[in-house]
Scaffold this motif. Sequence first.
Motif, PDB file in Angstrom:
ATOM      1  N   LYS A  21       0.826  -1.199   0.000  1.00  0.00           N
ATOM      2  CA  LYS A  21       0.000   0.000   0.000  1.00  0.00           C
ATOM      3  C   LYS A  21       0.868   1.260   0.000  1.00  0.00           C
ATOM      4  O   LYS A  21       2.023   1.239   0.402  1.00  0.00           O
ATOM      5  N   LEU A  22       0.237   2.356  -0.409  1.00  0.00           N
ATOM      6  CA  LEU A  22       0.922   3.647  -0.432  1.00  0.00           C
ATOM      7  C   LEU A  22       1.495   3.987   0.941  1.00  0.00           C
ATOM      8  O   LEU A  22       2.593   4.545   1.042  1.00  0.00           O
ATOM      9  N   LYS A  23       0.802   3.623   2.003  1.00  0.00           N
ATOM     10  CA  LYS A  23       1.254   3.952   3.364  1.00  0.00           C
ATOM     11  C   LYS A  23       2.567   3.266   3.721  1.00  0.00           C
ATOM     12  O   LYS A  23       3.237   3.685   4.669  1.00  0.00           O
ATOM     13  N   GLU A  24       2.955   2.232   2.993  1.00  0.00           N
ATOM     14  CA  GLU A  24       4.210   1.541   3.257  1.00  0.00           C
ATOM     15  C   GLU A  24       5.412   2.294   2.688  1.00  0.00           C
ATOM     16  O   GLU A  24       6.555   1.869   2.879  1.00  0.00           O
ATOM     17  N   TYR A  25       5.144   3.391   2.000  1.00  0.00           N
ATOM     18  CA  TYR A  25       6.193   4.241   1.430  1.00  0.00           C
ATOM     19  C   TYR A  25       5.998   5.661   1.968  1.00  0.00           C
ATOM     20  O   TYR A  25       5.606   6.567   1.233  1.00  0.00           O
ATOM     21  N   PRO A  26       6.263   5.849   3.268  1.00  0.00           N
ATOM     22  CA  PRO A  26       5.938   7.139   3.908  1.00  0.00           C
ATOM     23  C   PRO A  26       6.628   8.337   3.283  1.00  0.00           C
ATOM     24  O   PRO A  26       6.090   9.447   3.303  1.00  0.00           O
ATOM     25  N   LYS A  54       4.795  11.692   2.114  1.00  0.00           N
ATOM     26  CA  LYS A  54       5.308  12.998   2.537  1.00  0.00           C
ATOM     27  C   LYS A  54       5.577  13.895   1.330  1.00  0.00           C
ATOM     28  O   LYS A  54       5.216  15.082   1.326  1.00  0.00           O
ATOM     29  N   ALA A  55       6.202  13.345   0.299  1.00  0.00           N
ATOM     30  CA  ALA A  55       6.516  14.130  -0.898  1.00  0.00           C
ATOM     31  C   ALA A  55       5.247  14.637  -1.564  1.00  0.00           C
ATOM     32  O   ALA A  55       5.180  15.802  -2.003  1.00  0.00           O
ATOM     33  N   PHE A  56       4.218  13.781  -1.630  1.00  0.00           N
ATOM     34  CA  PHE A  56       2.963  14.195  -2.245  1.00  0.00           C
ATOM     35  C   PHE A  56       2.331  15.338  -1.450  1.00  0.00           C
ATOM     36  O   PHE A  56       1.822  16.318  -2.014  1.00  0.00           O
ATOM     37  N   ALA A  57       2.363  15.222  -0.135  1.00  0.00           N
ATOM     38  CA  ALA A  57       1.803  16.287   0.706  1.00  0.00           C
ATOM     39  C   ALA A  57       2.586  17.585   0.548  1.00  0.00           C
ATOM     40  O   ALA A  57       2.014  18.688   0.574  1.00  0.00           O
ATOM     41  N   GLN A  58       3.893  17.476   0.368  1.00  0.00           N
ATOM     42  CA  GLN A  58       4.705  18.670   0.141  1.00  0.00           C
ATOM     43  C   GLN A  58       4.325  19.348  -1.176  1.00  0.00           C
ATOM     44  O   GLN A  58       4.228  20.577  -1.256  1.00  0.00           O
ATOM     45  N   VAL A  59       4.100  18.538  -2.201  1.00  0.00           N
ATOM     46  CA  VAL A  59       3.673  19.074  -3.497  1.00  0.00           C
ATOM     47  C   VAL A  59       2.314  19.754  -3.376  1.00  0.00           C
ATOM     48  O   VAL A  59       2.089  20.864  -3.901  1.00  0.00           O
ATOM     49  N   ARG A  87       0.230  18.350   8.619  1.00  0.00           N
ATOM     50  CA  ARG A  87      -0.006  17.215   9.522  1.00  0.00           C
ATOM     51  C   ARG A  87       0.395  15.896   8.862  1.00  0.00           C
ATOM     52  O   ARG A  87       0.968  15.012   9.502  1.00  0.00           O
ATOM     53  N   ILE A  88       0.136  15.787   7.587  1.00  0.00           N
ATOM     54  CA  ILE A  88       0.527  14.572   6.861  1.00  0.00           C
ATOM     55  C   ILE A  88       2.041  14.512   6.697  1.00  0.00           C
ATOM     56  O   ILE A  88       2.655  13.457   6.859  1.00  0.00           O
ATOM     57  N   ILE A  89       2.649  15.639   6.400  1.00  0.00           N
ATOM     58  CA  ILE A  89       4.108  15.703   6.296  1.00  0.00           C
ATOM     59  C   ILE A  89       4.758  15.264   7.599  1.00  0.00           C
ATOM     60  O   ILE A  89       5.802  14.601   7.611  1.00  0.00           O
ATOM     61  N   ASN A  90       4.126  15.592   8.713  1.00  0.00           N
ATOM     62  CA  ASN A  90       4.653  15.238  10.034  1.00  0.00           C
ATOM     63  C   ASN A  90       4.316  13.808  10.447  1.00  0.00           C
ATOM     64  O   ASN A  90       4.632  13.416  11.574  1.00  0.00           O
ATOM     65  N   GLY A  91       3.686  13.045   9.565  1.00  0.00           N
ATOM     66  CA  GLY A  91       3.474  11.622   9.824  1.00  0.00           C
ATOM     67  C   GLY A  91       2.085  11.236  10.281  1.00  0.00           C
ATOM     68  O   GLY A  91       1.820  10.046  10.499  1.00  0.00           O
ATOM     69  N   GLU A  92       1.170  12.190  10.433  1.00  0.00           N
ATOM     70  CA  GLU A  92      -0.200  11.846  10.817  1.00  0.00           C
ATOM     71  C   GLU A  92      -0.967  11.250   9.631  1.00  0.00           C
ATOM     72  O   GLU A  92      -0.641  11.515   8.467  1.00  0.00           O
ATOM     73  N   PHE A  93      -1.961  10.434   9.940  1.00  0.00           N
ATOM     74  CA  PHE A  93      -2.899   9.882   8.957  1.00  0.00           C
ATOM     75  C   PHE A  93      -2.248   8.946   7.947  1.00  0.00           C
ATOM     76  O   PHE A  93      -2.817   8.679   6.883  1.00  0.00           O
ATOM     77  N   LEU A  94      -1.074   8.415   8.268  1.00  0.00           N
ATOM     78  CA  LEU A  94      -0.386   7.559   7.301  1.00  0.00           C
ATOM     79  C   LEU A  94      -1.228   6.338   6.937  1.00  0.00           C
ATOM     80  O   LEU A  94      -1.196   5.874   5.787  1.00  0.00           O
ATOM     81  N   ASP A  95      -1.995   5.834   7.906  1.00  0.00           N
ATOM     82  CA  ASP A  95      -2.795   4.636   7.654  1.00  0.00           C
ATOM     83  C   ASP A  95      -3.936   4.872   6.671  1.00  0.00           C
ATOM     84  O   ASP A  95      -4.594   3.921   6.228  1.00  0.00           O
TER      85      ASP A  95
END
Length: 466
Positions: free
Chosen positions: A38-43, A47-52, A80-88
Amino acid sequence: MSIRKEHDFIGELEIPNDVYYGIQTYRALENFHMSGRKLKEYPYFVKAFAQVKKAAALANKDLGMVEANRADFIAKACDRIINGEFLDQFVVDMIQGGAGTSTNMNVNEVITNVALEMMGHKKGEYQYLHPNDNTNFGQSTNDTYPSSIKVAVHAKMGDLLKAMEILKNELEIKAKEYKDILKIGRTELEDAVPTTLGNTFNAFASYIKSDIEKITKARESMTYLNLGATAIGTGICCHPDYKNLVEKYLSEITGTTFKPAEDFIAATQDTGDFVHVSGALKTAAVRLSKIANDLRLMNSGPRCGLSEINLPQLQPGSSIMPGKVNPVIPEVVGEACYEVIGNDVTISLCSERGEFELNAFEPGIAYALFNSLILLENAMLTLANKAIKHLTANPQNCKETMLNSVSLVTALNPYIGYENSASVAKEALQTGKKVADIVLERKLLTKEKLDEYLTPENMLNPSIEK
């Protein structure tokens, strides 16, 4: 379980109310069951997508394309996503049809629903903030997806380069430590001429140094993005000043200088930059595998092999043979390298398959490239920390093997000629006599000259004089 209803132009679906993704992600979950990854296995990709997406929101805010309050909440959700929240919540399979649209929408929907809650609304109340109209404004999967891959790859390549430096340093330490340990060199698995164990490890370090340079150069290609290209590179539905502004914000957010590609139409359809990076990784994998295999051979034995070095004893090597210890670290490193080499084939084929204005097979490229980076980084660190750092040498065995080698006669070629040298070698092999004894018996050289020419130290730095 409470549910909410969401719709797209295909129809309406019931979505569990505890998830932050929406209908398009849900459809992808129903359709794509390929890799099991899953996408979540590649944090770092998330993170990069959230930065974009944050950079896009800020650029569109400045340009008046997205209302300021909405853009600010999008940016806050991205933080918040960049900081690791909601990864699941990033749940789509990495292998998917649609050129990455499912991944882009998974990101858009999560960002939007996180922002909606921060605004005081409920998930799915898209009349207040919409995943397409706001979070994805002025964007397309066809520019955000490959750009996010590049941002993620650039970051992950930094981790790989650090791992390579660690391995190079460990190899250089061994090269200095073993600089005076004489051993026989080998070509085609046959005895060749003398060298040192230090030379062997120094050569290994040179491989890694060369690959660091190649990967560093290839990494630069990951900084040219097509953000603002939208669908096919023409920039439709996007403000003309957006491309420069979004790159500016992305550079500030990531700490890396990103730049617009020279030709957006070419950049949107061409994935050659990923092939270039993968080629550099493949070269490193080939060389790393060579190092690992040489270590296995040098470690072979302990009594009936070469036994020039001793790899750390990490685990029992057999369920039936007591006392047996296997060279498990070089072996697992080799397996990882073969996977990287195979991934390069996948990336090449996916890249070649692009048609006209878009490459629909970019998810296959992303999956293979990310896996290569993970494997190669882990392989470098594993070899450095589990093998090179703690291995020891067998100097006496190295020296005795070298002195018993018939190939020492090579050093006499300039003084007694090739034919005489070959004849001496043949007799030595047939009779078991030493090369030096045969040369003296035949009176081809004086003992003084013979001792001088066959001194291993002199053979390492020859100065031919007749």
